[in-house]
Enzyme design. Structure first.
Site, short mmCIF file in Angstrom:
data_model
loop_
_atom_site.label_atom_id
_atom_site.label_comp_id
_atom_site.label_asym_id
_atom_site.label_seq_id
_atom_site.Cartn_x
_atom_site.Cartn_y
_atom_site.Cartn_z
N SER A 21 0.87 -1.19 0.00
CA SER A 21 0.00 0.00 0.00
C SER A 21 0.90 1.23 0.00
CB SER A 21 -0.95 -0.02 1.20
OG SER A 21 -0.29 0.34 2.38
N GLN A 36 -6.25 -1.57 7.65
CA GLN A 36 -5.07 -2.38 7.31
C GLN A 36 -4.33 -2.97 8.51
OE1 GLN A 36 -2.34 -1.00 3.99
NE2 GLN A 36 -0.95 -0.74 5.71
N GLU A 37 -4.19 -2.17 9.58
CA GLU A 37 -3.36 -2.65 10.69
C GLU A 37 -3.96 -2.33 12.05
OE1 GLU A 37 0.62 -1.10 10.10
OE2 GLU A 37 0.48 -1.51 7.94
N ASP A 69 -3.39 1.58 11.66
CA ASP A 69 -3.04 2.19 10.39
C ASP A 69 -4.24 2.00 9.47
OD1 ASP A 69 -2.09 3.15 8.01
OD2 ASP A 69 -0.36 1.80 7.88
N GLU A 83 -2.58 6.05 12.13
CA GLU A 83 -1.76 6.35 10.95
C GLU A 83 -2.66 6.46 9.72
OE1 GLU A 83 1.39 3.49 10.61
OE2 GLU A 83 1.61 3.78 8.45
N ASP A 122 2.08 8.56 6.86
CA ASP A 122 2.92 7.61 6.11
C ASP A 122 2.86 8.00 4.63
OD1 ASP A 122 4.14 5.45 4.92
OD2 ASP A 122 2.63 3.98 5.50
N LYS A 151 10.36 5.13 6.65
CA LYS A 151 10.66 3.92 5.88
C LYS A 151 11.78 4.24 4.90
CE LYS A 151 5.84 2.28 5.83
NZ LYS A 151 4.60 2.23 5.02
N HIS A 178 8.81 -1.15 9.02
CA HIS A 178 9.11 -2.16 8.00
C HIS A 178 8.20 -1.95 6.81
CE1 HIS A 178 5.61 -4.89 9.43
NE2 HIS A 178 5.30 -3.63 9.48
N ARG A 179 8.27 -2.81 5.82
CA ARG A 179 7.30 -2.85 4.73
C ARG A 179 6.58 -4.20 4.77
NH1 ARG A 179 7.58 1.76 1.46
NH2 ARG A 179 5.37 1.19 1.32
N SER A 180 5.45 -4.27 4.08
CA SER A 180 4.72 -5.55 4.11
C SER A 180 5.51 -6.66 3.40
CB SER A 180 3.33 -5.38 3.50
OG SER A 180 3.40 -4.77 2.24
N LYS A 221 7.47 -0.14 14.13
CA LYS A 221 6.49 -1.18 13.80
C LYS A 221 7.14 -2.16 12.84
CE LYS A 221 3.72 0.92 10.06
NZ LYS A 221 2.38 0.94 9.46
#
Ligand code: PGA
Ligand code: ZN
Length: 430
Positions: free
Chosen positions: A45, A166-167, A245, A288, A315, A340, A368-370, A391
């Site tokens: 995303s 999402q989170e 998020d 977020e 983000d 990031k 991090h990234r997914s 995170k």
């Protein structure tokens, strides 16, 4: 560091990330024989203005997702330009990368090429200086262990069939140490699994290691987390708070925020109301991307309304880019920036954005990234910045756990000097 430690060889190769997509890995060898490598993560995303992740687009390989071009840029363009440079001059290394690329968003070389090189150089220089990476990047004062924001329930583009949001993260801010924070989070994650099993719900995992339950509403996910915290023997808020998020840009459809699960669409005002309501009903310390990344006015309004109580983290809005952050600070959008490294493409630019945020009273959450790899440099980055928040997903799956394990090691190595950020990381009265 010995004078002779200059860059002798830079080598890129194509490896895989946690989704089985190709990514760039870079090894750097110095003329004294020191060697280190780094691998680059990849988002799903992604913000519109992120630095470019160069993919081959050749449908015959990995559905077009190959990174051979970026690898070629490492080997044929970057390597010759860096050979002979002192490895401990990170600024000069990154300035060289930026100049070689000479575009605003790394579209020529690819941020996946530049970041891999930048991090590998930092790593090998740290090694030659006989310093852990966090100390090499952060100096003598780097000592603050971040609160691990554990994404234990995945939805949106990270968890098909799950919630729209999402989170859903656990924030073990009441723990006395990082090691204890990890235990609080892990025990609650396991309690959550038990709850799901009892309800005959699926316990499949999403991209970041969180569960992807099929629920009737997004609020049901929040209730589930509250129950899991209590089931694990912790007090919501005092011991473990929550963070979200919304990744609202991915909910944005035809001028409304689409919540598929609840079959409704919200306009910006209703979305802000929803945030208000959730922040009142639940112990939420951070939200977020609550709005689409084009709605700067909306961000300013929401930050004005909620920003003294909770963290509003940008983000997609800031994409770790200093120029975007400067605009956000001027307009009072958000009070936290997600950091990031692959959104900007070099270590120096990442540090500059984070330092600008911290010196302007914004908080930073390193992320991090997914799509991740076993690379743990973001763990060191979070400690280097003393920013107090990271995170890195659920405490499950190797590429997520690797970051938390690295932080456990850092805490152990720091010994008495280690401090856990805890609740102070979310103090909005600074
Ligand atoms: P991504 O998502 O890594 O898939 O972009 C993470 C986030 O939105 O924070
Ligand atoms: Zn995000």
């Amino acid at each position: 560091m010995s004078k002779s430690a200059s860059i002798a060889r830079v080598t890129g190769e194509e490896v895989l990330d946690s989704r089985g997509n190709p990514t760039v890995q870079v090894s750097v060898v110095l003329d004294d024989g020191s060697l280190a490598s780094a691998a680059v993560p990849s988002g799903a995303s992604t913000g519109k203005s992120e630095a470019v992740e160069l993919r081959d687009g050749d449908p015959r390989r990995y559905g077009g997702k190959g990174v051979l071009q970026a690898v070629r840029h490492v080997n044929e363009v970057i390597a010759p330009a860096l050979t002979g440079l002192p490895a401990d001059d990170q600024w000069r290394i990154d300035a060289t990368l930026i100049e070689l690329d000479s575009t605003d968003f790394k579209s020529r070389l690819g941020a996946n090429a530049t970041l891999g090189v930048s991090v590998a150089c930092a790593r090998v220089a740290a090694q030659v200086c006989r310093l852990p990476l966090f100390r090499y990047l952060g100096g003598d004062d780097a000592h603050l262990l971040p609160v691990p924001m554990m994404n234990v329930l995945n939805g949106g583009s990270h968890g098909n069939g799950g919630p729209d949001i999402q989170e859903f993260m656990l924030v073990p801010l009441g723990a006395p140490t990082f090691r204890e924070a990890i235990r609080y989070g892990v025990e609650t994650y396991h309690a959550l699994e038990t709850l799901l099993v009892e309800r005959h719900a699926t316990t499949n995992l999403g991209d970041e290691g969180g569960f992807v339950p099929q629920l009737l509403s997004n609020v049901a996910a929040l209730d589930l987390l509250m129950q899991a915290i209590e089931r694990a023997g912790y007090r919501p808020d005092e011991d473990i708070a929550l963070a979200l998020d919304l990744a609202a840009s991915s909910l944005w459809q035809d001028g409304r925020y689409r919540l598929e699960l609840e079959d409704r669409g919200l306009d910006a005002a209703e979305m802000m109301e929803l945030c208000q309501e959730w922040a009142t009903r639940y112990p939420i310390v951070s939200i977020e991307d609550p709005l689409v990344d084009t709605d700067w006015d909306g961000y300013a309004q929401l930050t004005g309304e909620l920003g003294d109580r909770i963290q509003i983290a940008g983000d997609d809005l800031f994409v770790s880019n200093r120029a975007f952050l400067v605009r956000g600070i001027a307009r009072r959008c958000c009070n936290c920036v997600i950091i990031k490294p692959n959104q900007v493409g070099t270590v120096t630019e990442t540090l500059n954005t984070a330092r600008m945020a911290l010196s302007s009273g914004y908080s930073c959450m390193v992320a991090h990234r997914s799509g991740e790899t076993e690379d743990t440099s973001i763990a060191d980055l979070a400690v280097a910045l003393n920013c107090g928040q990271i995170k890195a997903g659920a405490p499950a799956r190797g590429e997520r756990v690797a970051k938390y394990n690295r932080l456990l090691t850092i805490e152990g190595a720091l010994g008495e000097a280690a401090e856990y950020a805890g609740r102070a990381a979310f103090d909005r009265r600074r």
